[in-house]
Design an enzyme around this catalytic site. Structure first.
Site, short mmCIF file in Angstrom:
data_model
loop_
_atom_site.label_atom_id
_atom_site.label_comp_id
_atom_site.label_asym_id
_atom_site.label_seq_id
_atom_site.Cartn_x
_atom_site.Cartn_y
_atom_site.Cartn_z
N CYS A 1 62.70 92.46 125.60
CA CYS A 1 63.03 93.41 126.67
C CYS A 1 64.51 93.42 127.01
CB CYS A 1 62.21 93.08 127.92
SG CYS A 1 62.77 91.59 128.74
N GLU B 1 52.05 48.52 120.94
CA GLU B 1 52.48 49.91 120.89
C GLU B 1 51.46 50.76 121.64
OE1 GLU B 1 55.27 49.80 119.07
OE2 GLU B 1 55.70 51.85 118.48
N PHE C 1 26.78 51.56 132.72
CA PHE C 1 28.14 51.11 133.07
C PHE C 1 28.55 51.70 134.42
CE2 PHE C 1 32.70 51.51 133.24
CZ PHE C 1 33.16 50.29 132.74
N ASP C 2 28.33 53.01 134.57
CA ASP C 2 28.73 53.68 135.81
C ASP C 2 27.99 53.09 137.01
OD1 ASP C 2 30.45 55.22 134.42
OD2 ASP C 2 29.16 56.99 134.31
N SER D 1 64.00 45.25 116.82
CA SER D 1 63.49 46.29 115.94
C SER D 1 63.13 45.65 114.59
CB SER D 1 64.61 47.31 115.80
OG SER D 1 64.16 48.36 115.05
N CYS E 1 66.52 88.32 126.02
CA CYS E 1 65.15 88.37 125.52
C CYS E 1 65.06 89.35 124.33
CB CYS E 1 64.21 88.82 126.64
SG CYS E 1 62.52 89.01 126.07
N GLU F 1 50.16 44.53 108.23
CA GLU F 1 49.40 45.26 109.26
C GLU F 1 49.95 46.66 109.43
OE1 GLU F 1 50.52 43.66 113.37
OE2 GLU F 1 51.04 42.01 112.03
N LYS G 1 51.69 49.93 110.97
CA LYS G 1 52.84 50.19 111.85
C LYS G 1 52.48 51.39 112.73
CE LYS G 1 57.86 50.65 111.85
NZ LYS G 1 57.89 51.54 112.99
N LYS H 1 58.15 52.15 105.37
CA LYS H 1 57.88 53.46 105.98
C LYS H 1 57.26 54.39 104.94
CE LYS H 1 59.79 54.79 109.50
NZ LYS H 1 60.49 54.68 110.73
S1 IVH Z 1 56.48 43.60 114.90
C1 IVH Z 1 60.06 40.97 116.23
N1 IVH Z 1 54.37 45.00 114.19
O1 IVH Z 1 57.93 49.38 115.19
C2 IVH Z 1 59.13 41.88 115.57
N2 IVH Z 1 56.16 46.16 115.23
O2 IVH Z 1 60.44 50.09 113.97
C3 IVH Z 1 58.50 42.85 116.46
N3 IVH Z 1 55.73 48.58 115.57
O3 IVH Z 1 59.95 47.51 117.38
C4 IVH Z 1 57.89 44.02 115.82
N4 IVH Z 1 53.71 48.59 114.70
O4 IVH Z 1 57.85 48.89 118.35
C5 IVH Z 1 55.59 45.05 114.75
N5 IVH Z 1 52.41 46.09 113.56
C6 IVH Z 1 53.62 46.13 114.11
C7 IVH Z 1 54.17 47.33 114.61
C8 IVH Z 1 55.46 47.30 115.15
C9 IVH Z 1 54.65 49.32 115.30
C10 IVH Z 1 56.97 49.11 116.19
C11 IVH Z 1 57.63 48.17 117.16
C12 IVH Z 1 58.94 47.84 116.50
C13 IVH Z 1 59.20 49.10 115.74
C14 IVH Z 1 60.25 48.91 114.66
#
Ligand code: IVH
Length: 664
Positions: free
Chosen positions: A403, A168, A32-33, A78, A400, A109, A111, A306
């Site tokens: 001292c 992310e 690669f290098d 969010s 501190c 999926e 988080k 969560k």
């Molecule tokens: S979907 C409109 N999928 O978690 C929907 N977000 O707490 C967009 N995050 O704002 C978000 N893994 O920054 C989605 N597999 C995942 C994620 C994910 C991490 C973050 C993301 C989001 C935040 C919300």
């Protein structure tokens, strides 16, 4: 020639993808290098074929940039959070009711616990990267994003002309630990967790520094131009375009399958190389997602589950304030013994004064502690309900604890320092520990022995180590003839340690191993460093004003100077030996005696590379234009004030191509 450049770029993009995304490299690092070096050479010879997305451009640039705020094409929203399977059942019912359907397919999926990023590709090339910002506007951090190897700069296969993709940015846990260790060694405040480290890195103003941070990016969402109606399929397709999408998403037909997925990953998450803080459950069909739509803040078609952080509740007994070798004060909570994630815990980190104020801690509070990414647990909150009426708020100390000196705070930093570096016992002992360290003077001296020598009044600073004699050491408890002789021999051997390590060993705040080497390369003796001005030091690539000021302050201090003189008298290396220097002889003298200012962004080389070339050919890098400047090596976007000054003084402006030509 152009074809070879294009072929090499294509092949290298492919290999990057195999390595960083698929984790299945098909060639060795060496091969690669070799390809990368060939491409670098060709690009250098043919700057007309320059491309900011070339695989050679991952090193970043050391131009400081102020981030520009830009509007997101679609707001970055969010997710609703849930903490129990009950919450998820309710979500599932809500979705089904709104759609009027009995059966809905979801994709589950991971988080990722990092920092959100939104990428735009135009005709397959990365054109913009924004942070979330306030969700409507983010910071344009494209130069920084380009340095992250798992963000493709060019896409594979067939893709829509415009793509927006979100994901992310994370710092893998093991790399975070190693990186934090280096920070501590350099006397800098470590990051609290990988997420903060990733966030801090993305906001660095200098992309060459970002390039050295071990960041990874995971993609999870296409807000438009979805290639298929299934989110699951879209993730697969995004992976085929070159994005890093871990192949662990799963389609779930029933709520039970969702629960099973969550349970599986709750167990397996500690084995992942990066942090996740939950699972995201999304309605799989894009058509149904559109039907469900969004509220002002969150999509109605997705929810985050969560994970429960392993948490324990216990009583806060008192707070200790530890003084580090650089004088930084770290508060540590003493707790009533409690079991957390299989271990007994009686201490927890509190990081700094701001953290204590934020938690609004009172002595005797019941507090919650959690195991995060790091080894020592942290206090996350106080149980305010059970607080006694008479409980006393924790006030951060003003003096501190070791001292008694009044603490100082560097403006803009959350850390308090004890300024009494020469007379504060833990700082002295800490400095000696650092001095004898393996990467510094490599003297075989344990912490407990340093304590002993200190208590016996035999050492007051690290230079005193060289005054130790057999008679003084043998008197100490636990020392026998052999151990005393070994120690003295080890001290004697350290006089051969090269100057760069000695300079690192001095324990100057912000001067880690690499910075020490960089400075010594430019100024090969302690006297040369002492004679250099702050501006001279800052002219060294990678040395910022914080480092330059810290070095100057250290070397100006009369007590430090006395210690350095003591080291000199004892024969410690305070300059690079001629034999070492011979190895770093310049490649040519083509630029001998020339003072050159490098400014702007360049087509084929980074600024660091150009500066290194100048030195290798006998020239000198200067940071500002003056009448002594021989020429300005100018790239795109050279600062207007530099240009004006150059014109006033009649200093020639040289292009990258012309410059490289000079070196042939
Ligand atoms: S979907 C409109 N999928 O978690 C929907 N977000 O707490 C967009 N995050 O704002 C978000 N893994 O920054 C989605 N597999 C995942 C994620 C994910 C991490 C973050 C993301 C989001 C935040 C919300």
């Amino acid at each position: 020639m152009q074809q070879r450049i294009l072929d090499l770029r294509k092949a290298l993009h492919e290999h990057n993808y195999n390595y960083y995304v698929k984790h299945e490299p098909t060639i060795s690092d060496f091969e690669f290098d070799k390809l990368l070096a060939e491409l670098q050479q060709l690009e250098q010879a043919h700057p007309e074929y320059n491309d900011p997305n070339s695989p050679t451009q991952r090193v970043g640039s050391d131009i400081d940039e102020q981030f520009v705020h830009e509007n997101h094409s679609y707001p970055m929203l969010s997710l609703a959070n849930s903490y129990s399977f009950e919450d998820l059942k309710e979500f599932d019912n809500r979705v089904k009711k709104a759609l009027g359907m009995e059966h809905v397919v979801y994709t589950c999926e991971l988080k990722y616990d990092g920092v959100a990023i939104s990428l735009r590709y135009t005709d397959g090339a990365l054109t913009r990267a924004l942070t979330r910002g306030d969700g409507v506007q983010g910071d344009n951090i494209t130069a920084n994003a380009r340095t992250i190897r798992s963000i493709p700069t060019l896409l594979h296969g067939s893709f829509p002309y415009e793509i927006e993709i979100r994901g992310e940015v994370c710092m893998p846990r093991a790399k975070f630990e190693a990186f934090n260790k280096l920070r501590s060694e350099a006397g800098e405040q470590p990051f609290a967790n990988p997420r903060n480290a990733a966030a801090g890195s993305l906001k660095l103003q200098n992309s060459a520094q970002v390039a050295r941070r071990p960041l990874d990016a995971f993609m999870y969402y296409l807000p438009d131009h979805q290639p298929s109606d299934s989110h699951f399929e879209n993730l697969e397709i995004a992976r085929s375009w070159g994005f890093n999408v871990p192949p662990v998403a799963q389609k779930c037909n029933t709520i039970e399958q969702i629960f099973a997925y969550i349970e599986l990953w709750d167990k397996k998450r500690t084995a992942l190389p990066f942090d996740i803080d939950g699972i995201v459950i999304k309605v799989d069909s894009i058509r149904l997602q559109q039907e469900l739509g969004f509220t002002a803040k969150i999509p109605r078609w997705a929810i985050a589950y969560k994970f429960k952080a392993e948490e324990a509740r216990t009583r806060l007994l008192s707070i200790d304030y530890q003084v580090g070798r650089t004088g930084a004060i770290t508060p540590v909570a003493n707790l009533e013994l409690v079991r957390l994630a299989g271990t007994l815990v009686k201490r927890a980190s509190l990081y700094n004064s701001e953290q204590i104020a934020q938690l609004d801690l009172h002595i005797d509070d019941y507090v919650f502690i959690e195991k995060g990414g790091e080894i020592i647990p942290k206090v996350t909150r106080a149980d305010v309900q059970t607080r006694s009426l008479f409980a006393q708020r924790v006030e951060f100390i003003t003096h501190c604890p070791e001292c008694g000196a009044e603490l100082v705070r560097v403006p803009g930093e959350a850390v308090f320092y004890c300024p009494n570096s020469e007379h504060c016992a833990p700082q002295i002992k800490g400095k000696i520990e650092h001095f004898v360290g393996r990467k510094a003077m490599n003297i075989g001296l344990a912490e407990a022995t340093i304590d002993q020598l200190f208590k016996a009044n035999l050492i007051r600073n690290y230079a005193d180590l060289y005054t130790l004699t057999y008679d003084s050491v043998i008197q100490l408890e636990r020392f026998a003839e052999k151990s005393a002789r070994n120690l003295l021999q080890s001290i004697e051997d350290s006089k051969k340690v090269p100057f760069a390590k000695v300079f690192f060993a001095m324990g100057i705040r912000h001067v880690g191993e690499t910075i020490a080497k960089t400075i010594v390369k430019k100024y090969p003796s302690i006297d040369a460093i002492a004679a250099a001005s702050i501006m001279d030091l800052e002219a060294i690539p990678e040395v910022g004003s914080k480092i330059a000021e810290s070095v100057k302050q250290f070397l100006k201090n009369p007590e430090n100077r006395a210690i350095i003189e003591q080291l000199r008298e004892h024969g410690v290396q305070l300059q690079v030996l001629e034999t070492e220097q011979a190895q770093a002889e310049p490649v040519s003298q083509a630029l001998a005696g020339k003072s050159i200012v490098v400014s702007g962004v360049f087509a084929t080389k980074s600024r660091d590379e150009l500066k290194a070339l100048i030195e290798a050919h006998g020239g000198k890098n200067a940071s500002s234009v003056s009448k002594n400047t021989d020429f300005i090596l100018a790239g795109e976007g050279i600062g207007p004030s530099k240009l004006e000054k150059a014109q006033q003084l009649g200093i020639p402006i040289v292009s990258e191509e012309e410059f490289l030509g000079k070196l042939l």
